[in-house]
Design a protein around this motif. Structure first.
Motif, mmCIF file in Angstrom:
data_model
loop_
_atom_site.group_PDB
_atom_site.id
_atom_site.type_symbol
_atom_site.label_atom_id
_atom_site.label_comp_id
_atom_site.label_asym_id
_atom_site.label_seq_id
_atom_site.Cartn_x
_atom_site.Cartn_y
_atom_site.Cartn_z
ATOM 1 N N HIS A 165 3.332 5.900 -3.088
ATOM 2 C CA HIS A 165 4.475 6.590 -3.679
ATOM 3 C C HIS A 165 4.303 6.695 -5.192
ATOM 4 C CE1 HIS A 165 7.601 7.237 -0.548
ATOM 5 N NE2 HIS A 165 6.958 6.269 0.097
ATOM 6 N N LEU A 166 3.820 5.629 -5.787
ATOM 7 C CA LEU A 166 3.645 5.615 -7.241
ATOM 8 C C LEU A 166 2.598 6.634 -7.687
ATOM 9 C CD1 LEU A 166 4.303 4.431 -9.956
ATOM 10 C CD2 LEU A 166 2.750 2.541 -9.479
ATOM 11 N N VAL A 167 1.528 6.742 -6.930
ATOM 12 C CA VAL A 167 0.495 7.738 -7.234
ATOM 13 C C VAL A 167 1.088 9.145 -7.175
ATOM 14 C CG1 VAL A 167 -1.651 8.786 -6.411
ATOM 15 C CG2 VAL A 167 -1.436 6.293 -6.511
ATOM 16 N N SER A 168 1.914 9.397 -6.172
ATOM 17 C CA SER A 168 2.545 10.712 -6.020
ATOM 18 C C SER A 168 3.430 11.029 -7.224
ATOM 19 C CB SER A 168 3.386 10.747 -4.734
ATOM 20 O OG SER A 168 2.606 10.476 -3.599
ATOM 21 N N THR A 221 0.825 -1.209 0.000
ATOM 22 C CA THR A 221 0.000 0.000 0.000
ATOM 23 C C THR A 221 0.859 1.259 0.000
ATOM 24 O OG1 THR A 221 -0.132 -0.241 2.410
ATOM 25 C CG2 THR A 221 -1.973 -1.075 1.121
ATOM 26 N N THR A 222 1.997 1.208 0.709
ATOM 27 C CA THR A 222 2.899 2.364 0.762
ATOM 28 C C THR A 222 3.582 2.579 -0.580
ATOM 29 O OG1 THR A 222 3.313 1.905 3.109
ATOM 30 C CG2 THR A 222 4.840 3.390 1.991
ATOM 31 N N VAL A 223 4.029 1.492 -1.207
ATOM 32 C CA VAL A 223 4.648 1.594 -2.531
ATOM 33 C C VAL A 223 3.646 2.157 -3.534
ATOM 34 C CG1 VAL A 223 5.684 0.299 -4.428
ATOM 35 C CG2 VAL A 223 6.273 -0.280 -2.063
ATOM 36 N N SER A 224 2.415 1.675 -3.442
ATOM 37 C CA SER A 224 1.367 2.157 -4.351
ATOM 38 C C SER A 224 1.121 3.647 -4.161
ATOM 39 C CB SER A 224 0.077 1.374 -4.103
ATOM 40 O OG SER A 224 -0.943 1.784 -4.971
ATOM 41 N N ASP A 258 3.080 7.275 -16.236
ATOM 42 C CA ASP A 258 1.771 6.644 -16.402
ATOM 43 C C ASP A 258 1.872 5.214 -16.907
ATOM 44 O OD1 ASP A 258 0.256 8.756 -15.461
ATOM 45 O OD2 ASP A 258 0.168 9.740 -17.418
ATOM 46 N N LEU A 259 3.037 4.829 -17.410
ATOM 47 C CA LEU A 259 3.229 3.464 -17.916
ATOM 48 C C LEU A 259 3.541 2.477 -16.802
ATOM 49 C CD1 LEU A 259 5.395 4.280 -21.068
ATOM 50 C CD2 LEU A 259 2.927 3.888 -20.967
ATOM 51 N N LEU A 260 3.836 2.989 -15.612
ATOM 52 C CA LEU A 260 4.144 2.106 -14.486
ATOM 53 C C LEU A 260 2.868 1.447 -13.958
ATOM 54 C CD1 LEU A 260 6.669 4.302 -12.492
ATOM 55 C CD2 LEU A 260 7.193 2.145 -13.610
ATOM 56 N N ASN A 261 2.978 0.189 -13.612
ATOM 57 C CA ASN A 261 1.848 -0.547 -13.049
ATOM 58 C C ASN A 261 1.926 -0.530 -11.532
ATOM 59 O OD1 ASN A 261 0.719 -1.333 -15.546
ATOM 60 N ND2 ASN A 261 2.200 -3.009 -15.710
ATOM 61 N N SER A 262 0.774 -0.329 -10.907
ATOM 62 C CA SER A 262 0.725 -0.349 -9.448
ATOM 63 C C SER A 262 0.844 -1.777 -8.949
ATOM 64 C CB SER A 262 -0.592 0.254 -8.954
ATOM 65 O OG SER A 262 -0.710 1.597 -9.355
#
Length: 316
Positions: A93-96, A88-91, A116-120
């Motif tokens: 960070h990815l949103v940020s 959840t924390t990594v996800s 935007d090409l990165l997958n959660s």
């Protein structure tokens, strides 16, 4: 032919070091607050995430933002995973990072957002922990004479359970937003969205006692403070203080150490569903922007699902 001499260090032909992307941080945060209407706590979370990303970025081979590719950003995700952070924390960070890069595209700094090409990472859906109605009643009555301000603490606990408000919404609630005679309060949630929340008789009685006996004493120390709940200095109570109040009283009644202020919000929502509340109404009461966030409580309320099964299944 003699070998070609390398240009001196101060030569104009020397490769320029890429501009530090940190110059975009403050404008990005201003954009989130002013144009996106995000709450200060949300903006603060984005700041923390982007600062961590920029610190890692500076330690890599210096490249301009325009040359950041999918492989480069994947390296940062690997860095986060090596820190053994929760999915959840990594996800988050990815949103940020995605929002930061979208902002750079919006400002014309980048032509496109490779983020935007990165997958959660895939997340397990964790069901929120809730208290039984009986245990909630014990918790609400836990503040006692041993506490410095038991009436304030009881008013906080009863209001959190009566309204389902978040901690930030409770501590930032001004005293003039509470209408005890009418039985409601106006709170401001995420995205600065205002909503009405109802106060049950238990919460009204607890608030009346606090407003009559303890708040006037606290307010004398700082008469300009408009917040409903005050600390001993007469200033707005902090989120950490509310967290401590919940933890202390939860321990008194034998609750799990995992009980937090958000447990009261989850308990409110689950008990509302068990009582027959419609999911759309519950969405409004909780201040959820997306109903999918509210739908988790349909999975928590096992008693209601069991009743539906018994009512409609031919072998129920």
């Amino acid at each position: 032919m003699p070998p070609r001499k390398r240009p001196p260090a101060n030569s104009k032909f020397q490769a320029r070091k890429p501009a530090d992307p940190g110059v975009h941080l403050e404008p990005f945060l201003n954009y989130l607050e002013a144009e996106c209407g995000m709450a200060l706590n949300t903006v603060s979370a984005y700041r923390s995430d982007i600062v961590q990303f920029l610190d890692w970025y500076r330690k890599q081979k210096p490249i301009p933002l325009s040359e950041v590719d999918l492989k480069f950003l994947s390296g940062y995700l690997q860095h986060l995973n090596k820190r053994k952070l929760a999915a959840t924390t990594v996800s988050r960070h990815l949103v940020s990072i995605k929002l930061f890069f979208r902002y750079l595209v919006l400002e014309g700094i980048l032509a496109e957002s490779v983020a935007d090409l990165l997958n959660s990472p895939k997340l397990w859906k964790y069901l929120p922990k809730v208290l039984s109605p009986e245990k909630v009643n014990e918790l609400l009555m836990a503040p006692c004479k041993e506490d410095r301000y038991p009436l304030r603490d009881r008013a906080i606990l009863t209001m959190m359970y009566a309204t389902g408000c978040r901690v930030t919404e409770i501590v930032s609630l001004p005293v003039n937003a509470v209408k005890l005679q009418e039985g409601y309060a106006r709170c401001v949630g995420k995205g600065n969205k205002e909503r009405m929340v109802s106060l049950n008789p238990v919460a009204v009685a607890a608030l009346e006692a606090y407003l009559q006996h303890e708040r006037p004493v606290l307010a004398k120390r700082n008469q300009s403070e408009q917040a409903l709940f005050l600390n001993r200095s007469g200033k707005q109570l902090s989120r950490i203080m509310v967290w401590n109040i919940v933890k202390k009283n939860a321990a008194r009644v034998g609750c799990s150490k995992e009980v937090s202020p958000h447990t009261l919000r989850h308990s409110f929502a689950t008990h509302m569903m068990a009582g027959g509340a419609e999911i759309r109404a519950l969405q409004e009461l909780l201040g959820h922007a997306n109903i999918r966030t509210t739908q988790i409580y349909t999975h928590v309320d096992h008693s209601r699902l069991k009743a539906v099964h018994q009512m409609y299944h031919p072998r129920g």
